[in-house]
Design an enzyme around this catalytic site. Sequence first.
Site, short mmCIF file in Angstrom:
data_model
loop_
_atom_site.label_atom_id
_atom_site.label_comp_id
_atom_site.label_asym_id
_atom_site.label_seq_id
_atom_site.Cartn_x
_atom_site.Cartn_y
_atom_site.Cartn_z
CB CYS A 2 -0.85 0.35 1.07
SG CYS A 2 -2.08 -1.43 1.51
CD GLU A 73 1.68 -10.00 6.21
OE1 GLU A 73 1.16 -11.26 6.46
OE2 GLU A 73 2.24 -9.77 5.14
#
Length: 139
Positions: A2, A73
């Site tokens: 992202c 993550e």
Amino acid sequence: MCGITGFIGFNDRNRIRKMTDAIEHRGPDDKGYFSDKGIELGNRRLAIIDLSRRGHQPMSNEEGNITITYNGEVYNFKELRSELERREYRFKSGTDTEVILKAYEEYGENCVQKFNGMFAFAIWDSRKGKKQLLLAKDR
């Protein structure tokens, strides 16, 4: 992968949109913006964990006074989610983003010590006029 964008000290919605559009290649699945007095946050999302709209970012808590934009993550997010659920937190998505947000609600800045992963995020906290920005990245 992202991408997150943002700035503090003034508002310019056109600028945050241009910044976020410039990193479209980092997250073609979704884009979003957050604006409060003196801050703008943006996000380009590559949906991996929860592919639904419930993972839209920037993401705010139920009261709308804590907002996160996040990339990365957190590998141990399922364990952290279980811990937070035992503390009566409820989740609307299956994302690690929401786990970070609720961990911040529970542990404040110390939440970062609980995360095992690779990440970078910005959390805007405007509870009770506090107006605080927390920026963090993995060790």
